[in-house]
Write a protein that holds these residues in place. Structure first.
Motif, PDB file in Angstrom:
ATOM      1  N   THR A 128     -25.956 -44.534 -40.942  1.00  0.00           N
ATOM      2  CA  THR A 128     -25.620 -45.069 -39.786  1.00  0.00           C
ATOM      3  C   THR A 128     -25.055 -44.063 -38.480  1.00  0.00           C
ATOM      4  O   THR A 128     -25.723 -44.613 -37.479  1.00  0.00           O
ATOM      5  CB  THR A 128     -24.390 -46.192 -40.390  1.00  0.00           C
ATOM      6  N   LYS A 129     -24.529 -43.471 -38.644  1.00  0.00           N
ATOM      7  CA  LYS A 129     -24.100 -42.819 -37.788  1.00  0.00           C
ATOM      8  C   LYS A 129     -25.179 -41.847 -37.135  1.00  0.00           C
ATOM      9  O   LYS A 129     -25.254 -41.951 -36.114  1.00  0.00           O
ATOM     10  CB  LYS A 129     -23.258 -41.691 -38.193  1.00  0.00           C
ATOM     11  N   ALA A 130     -26.116 -41.257 -37.693  1.00  0.00           N
ATOM     12  CA  ALA A 130     -27.361 -40.687 -37.317  1.00  0.00           C
ATOM     13  C   ALA A 130     -27.979 -41.527 -36.991  1.00  0.00           C
ATOM     14  O   ALA A 130     -28.322 -40.751 -35.228  1.00  0.00           O
ATOM     15  CB  ALA A 130     -28.110 -40.332 -38.816  1.00  0.00           C
ATOM     16  N   THR A 131     -28.361 -42.328 -37.101  1.00  0.00           N
ATOM     17  CA  THR A 131     -29.260 -43.587 -36.314  1.00  0.00           C
ATOM     18  C   THR A 131     -28.762 -43.782 -35.002  1.00  0.00           C
ATOM     19  O   THR A 131     -29.213 -43.853 -34.000  1.00  0.00           O
ATOM     20  CB  THR A 131     -29.475 -45.155 -37.112  1.00  0.00           C
ATOM     21  N   ARG A 132     -27.218 -44.326 -35.078  1.00  0.00           N
ATOM     22  CA  ARG A 132     -26.763 -44.986 -34.005  1.00  0.00           C
ATOM     23  C   ARG A 132     -26.425 -43.865 -32.902  1.00  0.00           C
ATOM     24  O   ARG A 132     -26.596 -44.143 -31.934  1.00  0.00           O
ATOM     25  CB  ARG A 132     -25.511 -45.164 -34.345  1.00  0.00           C
ATOM     26  N   ALA A 133     -26.675 -42.632 -33.253  1.00  0.00           N
ATOM     27  CA  ALA A 133     -26.812 -40.998 -32.184  1.00  0.00           C
ATOM     28  C   ALA A 133     -27.653 -41.227 -31.584  1.00  0.00           C
ATOM     29  O   ALA A 133     -27.708 -40.795 -30.308  1.00  0.00           O
ATOM     30  CB  ALA A 133     -26.102 -39.931 -32.680  1.00  0.00           C
ATOM     31  N   THR A 134     -28.518 -41.287 -32.775  1.00  0.00           N
ATOM     32  CA  THR A 134     -29.915 -40.707 -32.118  1.00  0.00           C
ATOM     33  C   THR A 134     -30.743 -42.025 -30.752  1.00  0.00           C
ATOM     34  O   THR A 134     -30.781 -42.268 -30.376  1.00  0.00           O
ATOM     35  CB  THR A 134     -31.309 -41.195 -33.325  1.00  0.00           C
ATOM     36  N   ASP A 135     -30.475 -43.219 -31.425  1.00  0.00           N
ATOM     37  CA  ASP A 135     -30.507 -44.896 -30.596  1.00  0.00           C
ATOM     38  C   ASP A 135     -29.631 -44.802 -29.230  1.00  0.00           C
ATOM     39  O   ASP A 135     -30.265 -45.340 -28.689  1.00  0.00           O
ATOM     40  CB  ASP A 135     -30.040 -46.242 -31.724  1.00  0.00           C
ATOM     41  N   ALA A 136     -28.659 -44.082 -29.572  1.00  0.00           N
ATOM     42  CA  ALA A 136     -27.837 -43.737 -27.292  1.00  0.00           C
ATOM     43  C   ALA A 136     -28.833 -42.821 -26.946  1.00  0.00           C
ATOM     44  O   ALA A 136     -28.476 -43.184 -26.264  1.00  0.00           O
ATOM     45  CB  ALA A 136     -26.331 -43.551 -27.884  1.00  0.00           C
ATOM     46  N   GLY A 137     -29.502 -41.688 -27.227  1.00  0.00           N
ATOM     47  CA  GLY A 137     -30.329 -40.661 -26.576  1.00  0.00           C
ATOM     48  C   GLY A 137     -31.106 -42.184 -26.019  1.00  0.00           C
ATOM     49  O   GLY A 137     -31.501 -40.972 -24.743  1.00  0.00           O
ATOM     50  N   ARG A 138     -32.078 -41.745 -27.223  1.00  0.00           N
ATOM     51  CA  ARG A 138     -33.438 -42.716 -26.697  1.00  0.00           C
ATOM     52  C   ARG A 138     -33.124 -44.139 -25.765  1.00  0.00           C
ATOM     53  O   ARG A 138     -33.776 -43.926 -24.793  1.00  0.00           O
ATOM     54  CB  ARG A 138     -34.030 -43.356 -28.311  1.00  0.00           C
ATOM     55  N   ALA A 139     -31.831 -44.485 -25.846  1.00  0.00           N
ATOM     56  CA  ALA A 139     -31.604 -45.518 -24.726  1.00  0.00           C
ATOM     57  C   ALA A 139     -31.162 -45.093 -23.517  1.00  0.00           C
ATOM     58  O   ALA A 139     -31.630 -45.439 -22.274  1.00  0.00           O
ATOM     59  CB  ALA A 139     -30.044 -46.312 -25.248  1.00  0.00           C
ATOM     60  N   LYS A 140     -31.254 -43.507 -23.382  1.00  0.00           N
ATOM     61  CA  LYS A 140     -30.717 -43.101 -22.116  1.00  0.00           C
ATOM     62  C   LYS A 140     -32.136 -42.188 -21.751  1.00  0.00           C
ATOM     63  O   LYS A 140     -32.651 -41.598 -20.385  1.00  0.00           O
ATOM     64  CB  LYS A 140     -30.070 -41.868 -22.165  1.00  0.00           C
ATOM     65  N   GLY A 141     -33.322 -42.243 -22.586  1.00  0.00           N
ATOM     66  CA  GLY A 141     -34.803 -41.202 -22.577  1.00  0.00           C
ATOM     67  C   GLY A 141     -34.941 -40.523 -22.875  1.00  0.00           C
ATOM     68  O   GLY A 141     -35.686 -39.332 -22.733  1.00  0.00           O
ATOM     69  N   TYR A 142     -33.788 -39.373 -23.655  1.00  0.00           N
ATOM     70  CA  TYR A 142     -33.569 -38.543 -24.221  1.00  0.00           C
ATOM     71  C   TYR A 142     -33.905 -38.338 -25.523  1.00  0.00           C
ATOM     72  O   TYR A 142     -34.011 -38.932 -26.556  1.00  0.00           O
ATOM     73  CB  TYR A 142     -32.408 -37.624 -24.149  1.00  0.00           C
ATOM     74  N   PRO A 143     -35.025 -37.107 -25.822  1.00  0.00           N
ATOM     75  CA  PRO A 143     -34.901 -36.704 -27.424  1.00  0.00           C
ATOM     76  C   PRO A 143     -33.828 -36.631 -27.844  1.00  0.00           C
ATOM     77  O   PRO A 143     -34.622 -35.807 -29.006  1.00  0.00           O
ATOM     78  CB  PRO A 143     -36.334 -36.100 -27.598  1.00  0.00           C
ATOM     79  N   LEU A 144     -32.981 -37.115 -28.339  1.00  0.00           N
ATOM     80  CA  LEU A 144     -31.584 -36.727 -29.193  1.00  0.00           C
ATOM     81  C   LEU A 144     -31.998 -36.916 -30.537  1.00  0.00           C
ATOM     82  O   LEU A 144     -32.393 -37.842 -30.512  1.00  0.00           O
ATOM     83  CB  LEU A 144     -30.274 -36.847 -28.183  1.00  0.00           C
ATOM     84  N   LEU A 145     -31.734 -36.281 -31.334  1.00  0.00           N
ATOM     85  CA  LEU A 145     -32.079 -36.570 -32.815  1.00  0.00           C
ATOM     86  C   LEU A 145     -31.151 -35.775 -33.357  1.00  0.00           C
ATOM     87  O   LEU A 145     -30.444 -34.660 -33.763  1.00  0.00           O
ATOM     88  CB  LEU A 145     -33.411 -35.578 -33.011  1.00  0.00           C
ATOM     89  N   PHE A 146     -30.244 -36.322 -34.524  1.00  0.00           N
ATOM     90  CA  PHE A 146     -29.519 -36.240 -35.463  1.00  0.00           C
ATOM     91  C   PHE A 146     -30.489 -37.036 -36.847  1.00  0.00           C
ATOM     92  O   PHE A 146     -30.924 -38.001 -36.404  1.00  0.00           O
ATOM     93  CB  PHE A 146     -28.026 -37.428 -35.174  1.00  0.00           C
ATOM     94  N   THR A 147     -30.076 -36.009 -37.996  1.00  0.00           N
ATOM     95  CA  THR A 147     -30.138 -36.065 -39.261  1.00  0.00           C
ATOM     96  C   THR A 147     -29.602 -36.002 -39.893  1.00  0.00           C
ATOM     97  O   THR A 147     -28.970 -35.477 -40.018  1.00  0.00           O
ATOM     98  CB  THR A 147     -31.839 -34.968 -39.249  1.00  0.00           C
ATOM     99  N   THR A 148     -30.446 -36.373 -41.712  1.00  0.00           N
ATOM    100  CA  THR A 148     -29.106 -36.986 -42.987  1.00  0.00           C
ATOM    101  C   THR A 148     -29.569 -35.530 -43.877  1.00  0.00           C
ATOM    102  O   THR A 148     -31.154 -35.582 -44.032  1.00  0.00           O
ATOM    103  CB  THR A 148     -28.775 -37.943 -43.259  1.00  0.00           C
ATOM    104  N   GLU A 149     -29.169 -35.004 -44.451  1.00  0.00           N
ATOM    105  CA  GLU A 149     -30.078 -34.795 -45.658  1.00  0.00           C
ATOM    106  C   GLU A 149     -28.487 -34.562 -46.223  1.00  0.00           C
ATOM    107  O   GLU A 149     -27.632 -34.373 -46.310  1.00  0.00           O
ATOM    108  CB  GLU A 149     -30.624 -33.177 -45.438  1.00  0.00           C
ATOM    109  N   PRO A 150     -29.364 -34.172 -47.920  1.00  0.00           N
ATOM    110  CA  PRO A 150     -27.903 -34.376 -49.239  1.00  0.00           C
ATOM    111  C   PRO A 150     -27.296 -33.303 -49.206  1.00  0.00           C
ATOM    112  O   PRO A 150     -27.835 -31.823 -48.687  1.00  0.00           O
ATOM    113  CB  PRO A 150     -28.916 -34.777 -50.440  1.00  0.00           C
ATOM    114  N   GLU A 151     -25.972 -32.980 -49.323  1.00  0.00           N
ATOM    115  CA  GLU A 151     -25.172 -31.968 -49.658  1.00  0.00           C
ATOM    116  C   GLU A 151     -25.863 -31.377 -50.827  1.00  0.00           C
ATOM    117  O   GLU A 151     -25.874 -31.773 -52.231  1.00  0.00           O
ATOM    118  CB  GLU A 151     -23.738 -32.140 -49.104  1.00  0.00           C
ATOM    119  N   GLU A 152     -25.467 -29.536 -50.821  1.00  0.00           N
ATOM    120  CA  GLU A 152     -25.666 -29.468 -52.334  1.00  0.00           C
ATOM    121  C   GLU A 152     -25.024 -29.240 -53.256  1.00  0.00           C
ATOM    122  O   GLU A 152     -23.418 -29.433 -53.050  1.00  0.00           O
ATOM    123  CB  GLU A 152     -26.631 -27.738 -52.368  1.00  0.00           C
TER     124      GLU A 152
END
Length: 101
Positions: A77-101
């Motif tokens: 949820t946080k990664a999607t919201r943060a990425t969407d905030a960048g997209r809303a301003k026209g920036y290619p900002l990207l947050f991803t998630t991955e499992p912790e080892e």
């Protein structure tokens, strides 16, 4: 006399596991302004100005940076919201998630 058969009472213990944690990762790009990245980190991840700046600089220097660790749902949820905030301003900002080892 009555013969009574007694059965031992067994208790079933349920074993609960802690939910698996996921890392939220900031991916560096050459187009999103640093100030905007800091603003998003402060807003979405509740970082101080100094913490957000350090995370942004680490991502800039190394290409990626782990922002925080959460349960899977919260991380996504946080990664999607943060990425969407960048997209809303026209920036290619990207947050991803991955499992912790």
């Amino acid at each position: 006399m009555i013969d009574a058969v007694t059965k031992p009472k067994t208790k079933v213990k349920t074993k609960t596991e802690r939910p698996r944690l996921h890392k939220v990762i900031l991916v560096n790009d050459d187009y999103t302004p640093r100030e905007f990245v800091v603003t998003v980190l402060k807003a979405e991840f509740r970082m101080t100005e100094d913490q957000a700046h350090k995370v942004m600089i680490t991502a800039h220097q190394r290409g990626v940076c782990v922002v925080a660790v959460f349960t899977k749902d919260v991380a996504e949820t946080k990664a999607t919201r943060a990425t969407d905030a960048g997209r809303a301003k026209g920036y290619p900002l990207l947050f991803t998630t991955e499992p912790e080892e």
